[in-house]
Design an enzyme around this catalytic site. Structure first.
Site, PDB file in Angstrom:
ATOM      1  N   ASP A  51       0.837  -1.199   0.000  1.00 40.26           N
ATOM      2  CA  ASP A  51       0.000   0.000   0.000  1.00 40.26           C
ATOM      3  C   ASP A  51       0.870   1.247   0.000  1.00 40.26           C
ATOM      4  O   ASP A  51       1.744   1.417   0.841  1.00 40.26           O
ATOM      5  CB  ASP A  51      -0.903  -0.010   1.245  1.00 40.26           C
ATOM      6  N   TYR A  56       2.561  10.108  -0.348  1.00 40.01           N
ATOM      7  CA  TYR A  56       3.634   9.554   0.478  1.00 40.01           C
ATOM      8  C   TYR A  56       5.019   9.889  -0.086  1.00 40.01           C
ATOM      9  O   TYR A  56       6.009   9.851   0.627  1.00 40.01           O
ATOM     10  CB  TYR A  56       3.521   8.033   0.591  1.00 40.01           C
ATOM     11  N   LYS A  85      -3.135   5.778  -4.418  1.00 39.96           N
ATOM     12  CA  LYS A  85      -4.229   6.663  -4.010  1.00 39.96           C
ATOM     13  C   LYS A  85      -4.201   7.994  -4.754  1.00 39.96           C
ATOM     14  O   LYS A  85      -3.137   8.566  -4.991  1.00 39.96           O
ATOM     15  CB  LYS A  85      -4.171   6.919  -2.505  1.00 39.96           C
ATOM     16  N   HIS A 118      -8.026   9.061  -1.858  1.00 38.94           N
ATOM     17  CA  HIS A 118      -7.338   9.068  -0.568  1.00 38.94           C
ATOM     18  C   HIS A 118      -8.195   9.627   0.559  1.00 38.94           C
ATOM     19  O   HIS A 118      -8.136   9.158   1.699  1.00 38.94           O
ATOM     20  CB  HIS A 118      -6.039   9.876  -0.681  1.00 38.94           C
TER      21      HIS A 118
END
Length: 324
Positions: A51, A56, A85, A118
């Site tokens: 994931d 990120y 996401k 997200h």
């Protein structure tokens, strides 16, 4: 010990997702290269659900880790279930595919297995991941998320993603998507913060009734990034009940917290930095909690979030799922 490759569950679109996954969020205080090494180790121990997310900023590292394990013969691309996401600054329908394609380029993948929205809070489009005004507050955007969902459906039709879902959506927000006229693809999953102090029991029941999987993050109550950490949240793994149950089964409190979610039917994401932690996490399949212990852990729920509330103070409609 490694994870068995057949530990998966079929989603409402017919695709199968592993029930235990490895999260790759890395705080800014930690070199992103650490994520690459951890992902390689996770794959070695049998993790197949990886994931990550656009925000990120670890996608290049995750992609390199996956390709390295493909090159050394550990896995094939089709063995990995990769979740990405859509970030909040790309909610406008015309920007959805752009975000996805940027992620695929960083990963050097042809497709994603799962693409999630997200969060339901749209932010001002542009180069800043967290656009701030002069008042140092986030600049939000007004987007009809049903149109965002349609753009995600188009990405699935284009073969860029296999499955699509949501993250951090409340019941009302989920219903808005589910009741959308002309809905082509139902969300397969809703990924939310979930741990014994915030067990999401009502959200879990709602998702089950609509054949949607619930996927939990922060299952150990950990949120180490000071930007998001709720400083008043007590350390979950020091909870006296979890410690006592862990002692009973001769396991760690972390394993008890993971096992608790697996037995409730969640897809569980874990985050670990060391080989020892990763090796321990896969031991969640070596024991089973009794019905009595499951009920005891249910009783720890206090609707407590490890996320800071003030981020959303001026926009309560954007606050993460309040299930009570």
């Amino acid at each position: 010990m490694a994870l068995s490759k057949d530990r998966g569950i079929t989603m409402n679109d017919g695709n199968k997702i592993p029930i235990l996954g490895f999260g790759t969020y890395t705080p800014d205080t930690v070199p992103k290269s650490k994520c690459e090494e951890a992902a390689k180790i996770a794959i070695e121990f049998g993790f197949r659900l990886i994931d990550s997310a656009y925000v990120y900023q670890t996608e290049e590292h995750v992609g390199r880790a996956v390709r390295a394990k493909i090159e050394d013969g550990t896995i094939k691309r089709e063995d990995i279930f990769y979740t990405g996401k859509l970030w909040n600054t790309f909610h406008r329908p015309e920007l959805v595919r752009k975000c996805l394609e940027e992620s695929l380029k960083k990963l050097q993948f042809d497709y994603m297995d799962l693409f999630l929205m997200h969060s339901p809070y749209s932010m001002k489009p542009g180069p800043d991941l967290f656009p701030m005004g002069e008042d140092k507050k986030l600049i939000f955007d007004n987007v009809d998320l049903r149109q965002t969902w349609e753009a995600m459906e188009a990405c699935k039709d284009a073969g860029l993603v296999r499955s699509i879902g949501l993250s951090n959506f409340t019941r009302k927000q989920l219903e808005m998507i589910l009741n959308k006229p002309g809905l082509k693809y139902k969300p397969v999953i809703n990924q939310v913060e979930c741990h014994p102090y915030r067990n999401q029991s009502k959200m879990l029941a709602f998702c089950k009734s609509n054949n949607i999987l619930l996927e939990g993050y922060s299952v150990l109550g950990s949120q180490r990034d000071p930007r998001w950490l709720n400083p008043d949240a007590p350390p979950l793994l020091e909870d006296a009940l979890l410690v006592a149950i862990a002692k009973k089964y001769r396991k760690s409190p972390a394993l008890v917290a993971i096992r608790y979610q697996l037995q409730r039917g969640l897809v569980v994401l874990v985050k670990a930095d060391t080989r020892e932690q990763i090796e321990e996490d896969v031991q969640a399949f070596t024991f089973q909690l009794s019905e009595e212990d499951m009920k005891s852990i249910d009783g720890l729920h206090k609707n407590l979030s490890y996320l800071k509330e003030e981020v959303y103070a001026d926009h309560p409609q954007y606050y993460p799922p309040d299930v009570e």
